[in-house]
Design a protein around this motif. Structure first.
Motif, short mmCIF file in Angstrom:
data_model
loop_
_atom_site.label_atom_id
_atom_site.label_comp_id
_atom_site.label_asym_id
_atom_site.label_seq_id
_atom_site.Cartn_x
_atom_site.Cartn_y
_atom_site.Cartn_z
N SER A 116 0.89 -1.17 -0.36
CA SER A 116 0.22 -0.01 0.27
C SER A 116 0.97 0.96 0.28
O SER A 116 0.82 1.91 -0.47
CB SER A 116 -0.67 -0.07 1.10
N GLU A 117 1.94 1.27 0.83
CA GLU A 117 2.62 2.20 0.69
C GLU A 117 3.59 3.34 -0.58
O GLU A 117 3.60 3.94 -0.79
CB GLU A 117 3.67 1.91 2.25
N ALA A 118 3.72 1.19 -1.34
CA ALA A 118 4.66 1.47 -2.38
C ALA A 118 3.50 2.46 -3.09
O ALA A 118 4.26 3.79 -4.05
CB ALA A 118 4.64 0.18 -2.69
N ALA A 119 2.37 2.06 -3.48
CA ALA A 119 1.32 2.60 -4.31
C ALA A 119 0.88 3.55 -4.18
O ALA A 119 1.10 4.54 -5.23
CB ALA A 119 0.08 0.97 -4.64
N VAL A 120 1.12 4.52 -2.77
CA VAL A 120 0.44 5.80 -2.23
C VAL A 120 2.17 6.30 -2.84
O VAL A 120 1.53 7.82 -2.98
CB VAL A 120 0.08 6.17 -0.84
N ALA A 121 3.15 5.79 -2.85
CA ALA A 121 4.04 7.00 -2.49
C ALA A 121 4.16 7.33 -3.70
O ALA A 121 5.40 8.73 -4.44
CB ALA A 121 5.33 6.24 -2.11
N ASN A 122 3.82 6.72 -4.92
CA ASN A 122 3.81 7.10 -6.45
C ASN A 122 2.92 7.82 -6.84
O ASN A 122 2.29 9.04 -7.86
CB ASN A 122 3.95 6.20 -7.60
N LEU A 123 2.09 8.00 -6.00
CA LEU A 123 0.71 8.69 -6.41
C LEU A 123 0.35 9.92 -6.25
O LEU A 123 0.14 10.58 -7.61
CB LEU A 123 -0.23 8.97 -5.02
N SER A 124 1.97 10.90 -6.12
CA SER A 124 2.58 12.27 -6.40
C SER A 124 2.88 12.62 -8.09
O SER A 124 2.41 13.46 -9.00
CB SER A 124 3.10 12.84 -5.39
N SER A 125 3.27 11.56 -8.59
CA SER A 125 3.70 11.13 -9.77
C SER A 125 3.24 11.12 -10.84
O SER A 125 2.98 11.35 -12.06
CB SER A 125 4.84 11.23 -9.59
N THR A 126 1.56 10.53 -10.45
CA THR A 126 0.99 10.17 -11.10
C THR A 126 -0.13 11.21 -11.57
O THR A 126 -1.19 11.40 -10.95
CB THR A 126 1.12 8.34 -11.15
N ARG A 127 -0.71 10.48 -12.03
CA ARG A 127 -2.11 11.83 -13.02
C ARG A 127 -2.77 10.53 -12.86
O ARG A 127 -4.10 10.68 -13.27
CB ARG A 127 -1.80 12.00 -14.69
N LEU A 128 -3.04 9.39 -12.39
CA LEU A 128 -4.27 8.12 -12.43
C LEU A 128 -5.18 8.20 -13.65
O LEU A 128 -6.34 8.03 -13.73
CB LEU A 128 -5.11 8.84 -11.19
N GLN A 129 -4.11 8.84 -14.46
CA GLN A 129 -4.87 8.30 -16.06
C GLN A 129 -5.49 7.01 -16.37
O GLN A 129 -6.20 7.04 -17.71
CB GLN A 129 -3.73 8.52 -17.10
N ALA A 130 -4.90 6.04 -16.48
CA ALA A 130 -5.53 4.60 -16.23
C ALA A 130 -5.81 3.13 -15.08
O ALA A 130 -5.26 3.80 -14.34
CB ALA A 130 -4.62 3.70 -17.22
N LEU A 131 -7.24 2.93 -15.09
CA LEU A 131 -7.28 1.51 -14.60
C LEU A 131 -6.14 0.67 -13.74
O LEU A 131 -6.64 0.79 -12.91
CB LEU A 131 -8.77 0.80 -14.74
N ASP A 132 -5.20 1.13 -14.62
CA ASP A 132 -4.04 -0.24 -13.85
C ASP A 132 -3.05 0.16 -13.45
O ASP A 132 -1.39 -0.50 -12.92
CB ASP A 132 -3.26 -1.09 -15.23
#
Ligand SMILES: [Zn+2]
Length: 495
Positions: A116-132
Motif C-alpha cells: 500500500s505504501e509503495a502504491a501511495v508513494a507514487n501517487l504524487s507523480s501519477t495522473r491516475l490516467q488508467a485503471l491499471d
C-alpha cells in the motif's frame, strides 16, 4: 448426529499438527489451529436458530444463507458444536487450516502495508490516467485510503471533492468523495405517470413513500458506502475502483487504449450530469484500523466503542433504527451484538444525518459488503414483508447482476436480504428505505470464495471490474426510473 460428532472429533485431531507452523507466522497464530467450515441445514428455521445460537456463543459466523452457514472453528469450538443441540445435515471443511491455505505473505498486515505504501508513494507523480494504476493491486490502510481520495480530488478537481461525513467513536474522520459534474445543473421534468404515492403498514404504523410531483431542479444524490464490517477489506478497495472507473470514463477523451473501462462515455457523462454521488470507502474507520494494527485483529467485524463486560464493538449493520431488535443479540462480546439501542454507533448517527440532509437529496443508496455474491434490496428484518417498490427493485438488481456476470462470468444471487441471506433486524437498507425514504436502497455482498474475508489482493481488480459494471447498470437504471423513462429488461441493450 453421531456421525457428525465422529467427523468433528476427526477434524479436531487433524488440526493439531499445524500448531507447529504458528512460529512461521507471528501474526494471528491461532489461525493455524482454526478451520473454515460450512454447515448445511435442512430448513430455513434450522439455519435461523443455528445462527442465533452461534452468535450468542461467540462463534465467528462468516456468511449465512437459508441453506448454509460458513464459520471459523477452533478445536474447542468443534467440541462445543458437537455437544450442542444443533443438527446440521452436513459439515464440509472448506479450509482445514485457515492460515495454511493462504499465502502467508498476503495474510499479514505487514505485507499489505508495504504494498500500500509503495502504491501511495507514487501517487504524487501519477495522473491516475488508467485503471491499471497499482493502487488497485493492494489493500490500503485507512491513511492510504484517505490519501488516495485526496489525490482523486486534486486530479479530478472539476468532478470530485472530499466531504467529511462525521467522526468515529475514537474520533477518526469518516471521509467521502462527492463525484459529479460540478459545472452542470440539471432541470429534468419528471413524468407524472412515474410518480409513486404508496405506503406500507406494519406494527410501527403507516410508512408513506411519496415522491414529489414537481420538476427536479437539483441532482439526485446517490451514496455508496463500504466497510461497515471492518474485516471486509475488499469493500473499501472496490469503492475506490468504482470512483476511479467513473471519473476516468468521463474525463479522459480519448481514453488510453490499453486500459479497461466499464462505462460508455455518454452513460458516464449523463450520470455525472444528473447524479451527485458520494462514495464513502469505510463507514467504520476504527474497526478498519484495528484490522490493520499489529496488536489488533485482522478478522474484527464491529466498530470499537466499549460495550461493557470488557468488550468492544457494536455490529453496525444490526444497529440501524428500523426494526432494531432489542435482545436479538444481547451478548456484548458477540460479533453480532446489536447494541443497547438503535443508532448507538456514532458512525451510524453521522451517516444517518448525512443521508437525511436535505441538500444531499439522497435517492439512492448502495451498501457494499463481502462476501457471498449477492445483490439485494429491502427487507432484511422479515421475509413476510415486501415493499411497494419490490418489482422495481427486483428489475434493477437483475439488470445489475446480468451486467456483472458479463465481465468475469460470476453469478450473483438476487432478491430481498431476508430471502437471499437470513433475517437480520437493524440492517442498513431497511432503515434507508423505510425511514430515510431512499427509494433505491440496495446492498451487495462481493466475491469471497473459499478465502472469505481474506481474499487475496490479486482479486481486487476483477472484483472491482465486475462490480463497476453492476454499479453503472444499477445507477443508470435508477436515473432512468427517476426521470420517468420506460425500462423493459427484455428489450434493453447492454450498457
Ligand atoms: Zn458485512
Amino acid at each position: 448426529m453421531l456421525g457428525l460428532k465422529a467427523t468433528l472429533l476427526a477434524l479436531v485431531c487433524t488440526a493439531l499438527p499445524s500448531y507447529i507452523q504458528a512460529q512461521q507466522l507471528p501474526f494471528a497464530p491461532h489461525l493455524h489451529q482454526e478451520q473454515l467450515v460450512r454447515l448445511s441445514w435442512p430448513s430455513r428455521s434450522a439455519a435461523e436458530e443455528a445462527v442465533a445460537w452461534l452468535d450468542d456463543n461467540n462463534f465467528d459466523v462468516w456468511s449465512t444463507t437459508p441453506q448454509h452457514t460458513t464459520l471459523r472453528l477452533s478445536p474447542s469450538q468443534h467440541e462445543q458444536l458437537s455437544s450442542s443441540h444443533l443438527s446440521p445435515s452436513a459439515l464440509d471443511v472448506l479450509l482445514p487450516s485457515i492460515a495454511d491455505h493462504l499465502d502467508s505473505t498476503t495474510l499479514t498486515p505487514t505485507f499489505n502495508l508495504q504494498h500500500s505504501e509503495a502504491a501511495v508513494a507514487n501517487l504524487s507523480s501519477t495522473r491516475l490516467q488508467a485503471l491499471d494504476d497499482p493502487i488497485h493491486d493492494s489493500y490500503h490502510s485507512l491513511d492510504a485510503l484517505y490519501q488516495i481520495l485526496r489525490r482523486f480530488e486534486e486530479e479530478f478537481s472539476d468532478y470530485a471533492h472530499i466531504v467529511k461525513v462525521g467522526e468515529s467513536a475514537e474520533g477518526k474522520d469518516i471521509l467521502g468523495l462527492k463525484v459529479t459534474n460540478q459545472s452542470y445543473t440539471p432541470t429534468v421534468s419528471r413524468s407524472q405517470d412515474d410518480v409513486v404515492d404508496s405506503h406500507f403498514e406494519d406494527s410501527d404504523g403507516i410508512h408513506a413513500l411519496k415522491h414529489k410531483k414537481h420538476k427536479i431542479h437539483k441532482k439526485l444524490g446517490f451514496v455508496v458506502a463500504g466497510g461497515q464490517h471492518a474485516r471486509e477489506w475488499i469493500a473499501p478497495s472496490v469503492v475506490l475502483y468504482l470512483i476511479h472507473d467513473l471519473l476516468l470514463s468521463t474525463v479522459y477523451v480519448p481514453y488510453p487504449s490499453h486500459s479497461h473501462r466499464t462505462y460508455s462515455r455518454p452513460t458516464a457523462a449523463h450520470l455525472l450530469d444528473t447524479v451527485e454521488f458520494t462514495f464513502i470507502p469505510t463507514l467504520n474507520p476504527d474497526g478498519y484500523s484495528w484490522t490493520w494494527a499489529t496488536e489488533g485483529d485482522r478478522l474484527w467485524r464491529k466498530n470499537r466503542q466499549p460495550t461493557g463486560d470488557g468488550c468492544y464493538g457494536v455490529d453496525m449493520n444490526r444497529n440501524w433504527g428500523f426494526k432494531w431488535a432489542s435482545g436479538s443479540r444481547p451478548n456484548p462480546c458477540s460479533d453480532a451484538y446489536a447494541g443497547e439501542g438503535p443508532f448507538e454507533s456514532p458512525e451510524l448517527r453521522a451517516v444517518r444525518d448525512y443521508l437525511l440532509e436535505k441538500k444531499n437529496n439522497v435517492k439512492g443508496f448502495l451498501d457494499v459488503h463481502s462476501f457471498g455474491q449477492m445483490i439485494m434490496f429491502p427487507f432484511s428484518y422479515s421475509c413476510s414483508r415486501s415493499s411497494p417498490d419490490e418489482e422495481n427493485h427486483f428489475e434493477g438488481v437483475v439488470w445489475a447482476a446480468k451486467a456483472l456476470r458479463a465481465v468475469h462470468g460470476k453469478n450473483f444471487e438476487v432478491g430481498s436480504v431476508c430471502e437471499v441471506s437470513l433475517t437480520a433486524p437493524g440492517d442498513s437498507i431497511d432503515w434507508t428505505y423505510a425511514v430515510g425514504k431512499i427509494r433505491w436502497s440496495f446492498s451487495v455482498e462481493l466475491r469471497g470464495g473459499i478465502f472469505g474475508f481474506l481474499l487475496p489482493p490479486a482479486q481486487i481488480r476483477p472484483s472491482g471490474e465486475e462490480m463497476s459494471a453492476a454499479f453503472v447498470a444499477l445507477a443508470d437504471y435508477v436515473v432512468r426510473k427517476e426521470e420517468g423513462q420506460r425500462f423493459d429488461i427484455a428489450r434493453e441493450k447492454e450498457i
